[in-house]
Design an enzyme around this catalytic site. Structure first.
Site, PDB file in Angstrom:
ATOM      1  N   HIS A 174       0.829  -1.207   0.000  1.00 59.20           N
ATOM      2  CA  HIS A 174       0.000   0.000   0.000  1.00 59.20           C
ATOM      3  C   HIS A 174       0.868   1.265   0.000  1.00 59.20           C
ATOM      4  O   HIS A 174       0.711   2.149  -0.852  1.00 59.20           O
ATOM      5  CB  HIS A 174      -0.897  -0.015   1.237  1.00 59.20           C
ATOM      6  CG  HIS A 174      -1.806   1.170   1.350  1.00 59.20           C
ATOM      7  ND1 HIS A 174      -3.158   1.081   1.149  1.00 59.20           N
ATOM      8  CD2 HIS A 174      -1.558   2.465   1.650  1.00 59.20           C
ATOM      9  CE1 HIS A 174      -3.707   2.275   1.309  1.00 59.20           C
ATOM     10  NE2 HIS A 174      -2.745   3.141   1.624  1.00 59.20           N
ATOM     11  N   GLU A 175       1.776   1.350   0.957  1.00 60.04           N
ATOM     12  CA  GLU A 175       2.593   2.568   1.080  1.00 60.04           C
ATOM     13  C   GLU A 175       3.552   2.728  -0.105  1.00 60.04           C
ATOM     14  O   GLU A 175       3.857   3.850  -0.519  1.00 60.04           O
ATOM     15  CB  GLU A 175       3.359   2.561   2.402  1.00 60.04           C
ATOM     16  CG  GLU A 175       2.475   2.568   3.639  1.00 60.04           C
ATOM     17  CD  GLU A 175       1.477   3.712   3.670  1.00 60.04           C
ATOM     18  OE1 GLU A 175       1.717   4.757   3.028  1.00 60.04           O
ATOM     19  OE2 GLU A 175       0.435   3.565   4.335  1.00 60.04           O
TER      20      GLU A 175
END
Length: 629
Positions: free
Chosen positions: A418-419
């Protein structure tokens, strides 16, 4: 953000679930535990020296940015209508001072967030905040002076060859002309704007100062409960441990509920007052208009997701059955349905999983991922004074930085993907766009990040060999739907309700907030969930309510958009990837978010992507029931 503050950050911060080391719940003794930052090996820490090699260099830029803002005001105020050439000079100079101030702020924040107990770093952060306030004051006149120009002059500027780089920036300013104030008023508001952060600061102090005390697990082992380890405990297979933590946690927060209510009410009032001053019909319209998002997108999300709640109720009922409990409580919601074969995933293995899962994004994307893992982009492990959660940040003149609090769970692996979605988005947009157009809106930011999560999951499910593994992955995916599409929409509905309550003159005391939140919680989770009194207090622990302004709905809309786009990648392959890179990752903030996503392949002005996501949830639930039979 770009128009009101004239400081266009090139990446959005996203706070996710908080994880920090504790007396291990799931990782036993495999998870490295560090008491201080100096104990963590260098390869697991981000390299802020890539930004500034010394505090002395940082200080030079801090002073330079403040000086440039004063010079900017002296050089250009009252003169913008002179010529397109002068306006271009003003925009060029603004971009320079903003780029420097972004870099200064990023360094101060990153340094503090991994070592919050260091008083020198707190001083650094305070200096950066004061610099930002100074710049805001010195540039507050800029947009109003542009808007004071005759319409035909502004139209000429927008289409002038020398101002091509700034065409969208200028168009976006003109778009909200009706909501801008005379420059004297804008300057006054800039001076008092720091007061708007009081609720945020008070919430941060409460968050820091509240102590929850010790609890014991079923084996009698004592653990000090904290905000950081609470989410991990809620994932424990030890139900009595979860219950004890849940009761203790909300009992403690409940003793401060009146203070939380006053804090939240102050935040909501500031939003409503600001919207009224700028002549918006409501606070939600004011908030969404900053990124040119129609308010119908917000109401459409709540309305469409509400229609899909019967499937969420069906999932909650199934979860109750799988956990084999007479009554399902909120402290059961994150409990493992079945025990995983692999309880702890070493960080190096997590790297490999992420790289493998994101293979569909192409070789250049893979190369960048490997650079992120090996060149000091990521801060991996926790210490007691490190900020909880996970986020990505950076400035135009730095590589992206990713903060993690890695615990070795499958959710943590998903968080890395995600990041890094944010990081890749930042990298591509900065590479493709000038500074003024590189900063992207949160509405598109969360698409890039959740797209990565979807691709990772699809790879894992495709390669799952045994039924137990498939069941684990299906429940993980359903949880992502629950916590992102449904839960964030619940938060969004709560935000809208409390702003409307305050605007109509109702007092947002703890009793009213508890009653509203409890009703919404039951609406979303259905009859299978026990209506414990602690559930009503969850609003006290959601930082986005106190720190942001109608922010969380974008997690849900982005999740829906990324569900559609990941499906396109898996069906079309390279053509879809290239379309998404060209029109989303490379686009930055060069267009309005709705247009960017539409060009990339998904139309968020309609309810179709939300319905597609709800359909995907239903299909995943059907598949889980099939695997369980």
């Amino acid at each position: 953000m770009r128009k009101n503050h004239l400081l266009s950050l090139t990446a959005a911060i996203m706070a996710l679930s908080a994880f920090t080391p504790m007396d291990s719940v799931t990782a036993e003794n495999l998870l490295p535990s560090y008491h201080s930052r100096s104990e963590i090996p260098a390869q697991y820490k981000w390299k802020t020296e890539n930004i500034y090699s010394s505090i002395k260099d940082w200080e030079k830029d801090r002073q330079k940015a403040s000086s440039l803002s004063a010079l900017f005001k002296k050089k250009y105020q009252g003169k913008l209508g002179s010529s397109p050439e002068l306006l271009k000079g003003a925009l060029d100079d603004y971009s320079e001072l903003a780029r420097i101030s972004d870099k200064v702020s990023v360094y101060a924040s990153l340094s503090r967030d991994v070592n919050a107990a260091n008083p020198k770093l707190q001083v650094l952060s305070n200096k950066a905040d004061k610099m930002s306030d100074t710049i805001s004051e010195n540039t507050a006149w800029f947009v109003p002076e542009i808007l004071e120009q005759p319409q035909n002059r502004i139209s000429t500027w927008i289409h002038h060859p020398q101002l091509k780089t700034y065409s969208y920036f200028l168009s976006d300013i003109v778009r909200t002309r009706a909501h801008s104030l005379p420059k004297e008023s804008e300057e006054l508001l800039a001076k008092v704007s720091p007061l708007g952060g009081t609720a945020n600061a008070l919430y941060g102090t409460l968050e820091k100062d509240i102590a929850f005390g010790p609890i014991k697990n079923s084996k009698g082992i004592k653990t000090t409960l904290s905000r950081s380890n609470f989410p991990s405990i809620m994932e424990s297979s030890d139900r009595s441990f979860r219950k004890a933590a849940f009761k203790k946690y909300y009992e403690t927060l409940g003793s401060f509920q009146d203070t939380f209510a006053e804090t939240l009410q102050a935040q909501v009032k500031s939003h409503n007052i600001s919207a009224a001053i700028r002549k918006y019909p409501s606070a939600v319209e004011a908030a969404l208009d900053q990124n040119d998002i129609p308010s119908e997108v917000y109401s459409q999300l709540v309305k469409t997701v509400s229609k899909g709640l019967p499937d969420l109720h069906r999932y909650i009922a199934l979860k109750k059955k799988l956990l084999k409990v007479d009554r399902l409580h909120m402290y059961d919601m994150n409990a493992p349905v079945i025990k995983a074969d692999t309880e702890y995933i070493p960080y190096k293995e997590a790297e490999s999983l992420v790289i493998k899962g994101l293979k569909p994004m192409g070789s250049d994307y893979q190369k960048l991922l490997k650079t992120a893992f090996s060149k000091g982009w990521i801060d991996v492990y926790s210490t007691a004074d490190k900020r909880s959660g996970a986020y990505q940040w950076g400035s135009y003149d730095t590589h992206p930085f990713v903060l993690l609090n890695y615990q070795g769970t499958m959710d943590d692996v998903s968080t890395i993907a995600h990041e890094l979605g944010h990081a890749m988005h930042s990298y591509y947009s900065k590479k493709s766009q000038d500074y003024i157009n590189a900063g992207y809106a949160t509405f598109t930011a969360e698409v890039a990040s959740t797209l990565n999560e979807n691709l990772l999951w699809e790879m894992q499910y495709k390669h799952a060999k045994i039924k137990k593994e498939r069941i684990n992955l299906l429940t993980q995916r359903l949880e992502h739907f629950r916590t992102t599409l449904f839960r964030q929409t619940q938060f969004a509905e709560f935000e809208k309700e409390i702003h409307e309550m305050e605007e109509s003159g109702k007092t947002l005391n703890a009793a009213a907030l508890n009653r509203l939140y409890q009703n919404l919680n039951q609406k979303y989770y259905g009859p299978s969930l026990a209506a414990d009194q602690e559930n009503a207090l969850e609003w006290t622990r959601i930082p986005h309510f106190y720190n942001y302004n109608f922010y969380v709905y974008q997690y849900a809309t982005s999740f829906a958009a990324s569900t559609a786009l990941s499906s396109q990648i898996l069906k079309e392959g390279k053509p879809a990837v290239e379309r998404i890179k060209t029109h989303l990752l490379n686009a930055g903030g060069s267009k309005d978010p709705i247009s960017i996503l539409k060009d990339a392949g998904v139309d968020m002005s309609t309810s179709a992507p939300i319905n597609q996501a709800l359909s995907a949830f239903r299909t995943t639930l059907d598949e889980l029931e099939k695997q369980l039979n």
